[in-house]
Design a protein around this motif. Structure first.
Motif, PDB file in Angstrom:
ATOM      1  N   ALA A 129     -32.018 -51.572 -12.016  1.00 52.39           N
ATOM      2  CA  ALA A 129     -31.529 -50.598 -12.994  1.00 52.39           C
ATOM      3  C   ALA A 129     -30.081 -50.887 -13.373  1.00 52.39           C
ATOM      4  CB  ALA A 129     -31.664 -49.182 -12.441  1.00 52.39           C
ATOM      5  N   PHE A 132     -30.184 -54.102 -15.723  1.00 50.22           N
ATOM      6  CA  PHE A 132     -30.711 -53.781 -17.050  1.00 50.22           C
ATOM      7  C   PHE A 132     -29.878 -52.711 -17.746  1.00 50.22           C
ATOM      8  CE2 PHE A 132     -34.235 -56.235 -15.559  1.00 50.22           C
ATOM      9  CZ  PHE A 132     -34.774 -56.783 -16.708  1.00 50.22           C
ATOM     10  N   MET A 172     -37.443 -52.155 -17.304  1.00 50.39           N
ATOM     11  CA  MET A 172     -37.081 -52.313 -15.879  1.00 50.39           C
ATOM     12  C   MET A 172     -38.339 -52.293 -15.017  1.00 50.39           C
ATOM     13  SD  MET A 172     -33.951 -49.596 -15.738  1.00 50.39           S
ATOM     14  CE  MET A 172     -32.775 -49.506 -17.085  1.00 50.39           C
ATOM     15  N   GLU A 240     -34.777 -45.475 -11.698  1.00 48.14           N
ATOM     16  CA  GLU A 240     -34.347 -46.108 -12.951  1.00 48.14           C
ATOM     17  C   GLU A 240     -33.608 -45.128 -13.869  1.00 48.14           C
ATOM     18  OE1 GLU A 240     -37.328 -46.329 -11.657  1.00 48.14           O
ATOM     19  OE2 GLU A 240     -38.102 -48.371 -11.686  1.00 48.14           O
TER      20      GLU A 240
END
Lengths: 307, 281
Positions: A129, A132, A172, A240
């Protein structure tokens, strides 16, 4: 314990049983304390108002009334399903294609490819996370926005707009899990007897026919397993959105687990959080039942075909 | 093996397509790692410029120093290691002990108990999250590793796995022979069964260790004090720190990821094999 010659078979049997109960008891004791009791207590707590410190007060159905009148709760359910769908459906298709390629006898460096494709799975979700989060940065310097700028598409606010948020989080999920599912599919494909393919080839079946008539039907149980775990996993999405959006989340990206975590540990309203947990539980149980129903249905038709 | 399923001949469109898929997949897998490495070696102002850098810079060490200024990186790594190792060893012991009982011992209600264990696998862990937190506060285990380790020892899948392995891997005659020699059930487990199931320990151990190492939600809830943060919780704290220094954040993430990659590459085959076995079973 000393064993003496006097013991006959009966006491020996008894002693074995006692030992067996002793050996399996840690699981049941721990599960009773940290699994079963919390589960039941969640139901209890969902009818109470509690801030974690003061005594609990009975609140009737108000917690449920509250979450069902909260538009953000609906958003969280919708987001969970949308992100889950975006993240898992392409994931399953892509991992099947990669597994099929890995299973081909033509290729060299099979292990190298397999290792590389599996690598994302060992990365922690937090790390994924964070990485990204920078790829999908709102600013023009984020990787995604930079690539888009090459095509004259203006910077997208990935962390704030309806679909971009979901797309970023789904990416993700996709990236971390493709390799895992590939390995599962590959194991399934390798367990299919080669003779089936050889027989098909003798009968003049093309590759597409082999894929359609041998590989896919034989993979059915594995596909069910993967779909099932992916569904349950995406219903539990939390890390995430927390890392990507921060602890306030946003209505565009909040998930059900995020909603209940925020209620409990940011707002200290444990009652409504428990109510949300109950709703999530009902959703998961229904989907599990649906899944079991479908797989037993498929299993039955398969059996009747064979006989 | 000489049999071929996809395409034939030395060069074919199909072979080309297979390589395109695999090389493409590998690149997509690798790129985020490379991206993370680059950013870990760059200053924040370089990262914030357009176009962003695509080659490594020179600030690898400096960025990591900033990480250690903000969080206790090595302390968190030690915490993660301690928690993961404790749960792994504890789980292996308890799961193999229970698996042995289910595989080789006779007792009343065996099938019912085993069925119950399988049922517990269906329960979503988030359901009990809040009462679990309540129990932990009542036990005074907040900010205590016991809050992670003790509930972490519950592993229905591990018991299932060990039962399968002991069923297939440990012959009945050996257990019977040991019994006739007068060994107690625990001695049989310890001296006969355990040495025979070491490979199963390795595979299950890898799975458990990785899960605990990467676990986030529960440690986030019960480990509030930075001194007891695990690596994942510490990384989140780093990511949330006031100054958005991407070079520093990426550096922390990079160094937290590298050890796991090394471990993975060392046990690569075992690792993949254990995960696929777990699913196919």
């Amino acid at each position: 314990m000393k064993k003496t010659k006097k013991n006959n078979r009966l006491t020996d049997k008894k002693r074995t049983a006692v030992a067996a109960y002793l050996f399996i008891s840690p699981f049941f004791i721990l599960f009773a304390i940290f699994g079963l009791f919390p589960m039941l207590f969640s139901f209890y707590l969902s009818f109470f108002r509690w801030d974690g410190l003061d005594p609990m007060t009975f609140n009737g159905l108000n917690n449920f009334r509250f979450i069902f009148s909260d538009p953000i709760f609906y958003s969280s359910i919708k987001n969970t399903f949308l992100i889950g769908l975006l993240g898992t459906l392409p994931q399953i298709l892509v991992s099947m294609v990669i597994a099929f390629a890995l299973n081909s006898t033509l290729i060299r460096f099979r292990n190298v490819f397999r290792t590389l494709i599996f690598l994302p799975y060992i990365t922690s979700i937090v790390a994924v996370a964070i990485i990204f989060g920078l790829v999908f940065n709102n600013q023009p310097f984020g990787f995604a926005n930079y690539i888009l700028s090459l095509f004259d598409v203006g910077p997208i606010r990935w962390g704030a707009e309806y679909w971009p948020v979901k797309f970023a989080i789904a990416t993700m999920v996709f990236w971390r899990w493709v390799g895992y599912n590939t390995i599962i599919f590959l194991a399934g494909m390798q367990s299919i007897p080669r003779e089936l393919y050889e027989a098909a080839k003798i009968d003049g079946a093309t590759i597409m026919q082999q894929l359609r008539l041998i590989t896919l039907p034989m993979l059915k149980p594995i596909v069910m397993f993967v779909v099932f775990t992916a569904t349950i996993g995406s219903l539990q999405l939390f890390t995430e959105p927390l890392i990507f959006l921060g602890r306030g989340f946003r209505e565009e990206g909040i998930t059900v687990v995020a909603y209940l975590w925020r209620d409990a540990f940011v707002y200290n309203t444990f009652g409504t959080a428990s109510a949300a947990a109950i709703v999530l539980f009902v959703i998961i149980i229904s989907l599990t039942a649906l899944n079991l129903g479908i797989s037993s249905l498929i299993g039955r038709t398969k059996k009747s075909k064979v006989s | 093996m000489s049999t071929r399923e996809v395409g034939e001949g030395k060069f074919s469109i199909k072979k080309f397509f297979v390589y395109v898929v695999l090389v493409g997949g590998s690149l997509v897998s690798l790129f985020p790692f490379y991206y993370m490495f680059i950013m870990a070696t760059r200053l924040n102002r370089e990262i914030n410029s357009v176009p962003p850098p695509f080659t490594p810079g020179t600030n690898l060490v400096e960025n990591f120093q900033k990480v250690t200024d903000n969080i206790d990186f090595f302390g968190a790594m030690w915490n993660s290691l301690f928690v993961s190792a404790s749960i792994t060893f504890g789980t292996l012991f308890l799961c193999s002990l229970a698996g042995y009982a289910f595989a080789k011992l006779e007792f009343k209600g065996k099938n019912i108990f085993f069925g119950l264990i399988l049922v517990t696998m269906m329960v979503p862990p988030q359901l009990g999250l809040i009462p679990q937190y309540y129990i932990i506060t009542e036990l005074n285990w907040l900010n205590d590793f016991r809050a992670i380790i003790v509930p972490g020892l519950i592993n229905a899948f591990g018991i299932f796995w060990m039962r399968q392995y002991i069923n297939e891997g440990v012959p009945y005659e050996i257990v019977e022979a040991a019994k006739i020699d007068g060994c107690s059930n625990f001695r049989i487990y310890w001296n006969v069964v355990v040495p025979m199931i070491l490979p199963a320990f390795a595979t299950l151990g890898i799975i458990v260790f990785m899960h605990v190492w990467n676990d986030f939600l529960w440690p986030l809830v019960v480990l509030r004090d930075p001194a007891v943060h695990t690596l994942q919780v510490a990384l989140r704290a780093l990511n949330d720190s006031r100054q958005m220094d991407y070079g520093m954040i990426m550096s922390g993430t990079f160094w937290a990821t590298v050890p796991l990659i090394f471990v993975f590459l060392m046990f690569n085959r075992l690792f993949i094999q254990s995960l696929s076995e777990g699913a196919v079973k």
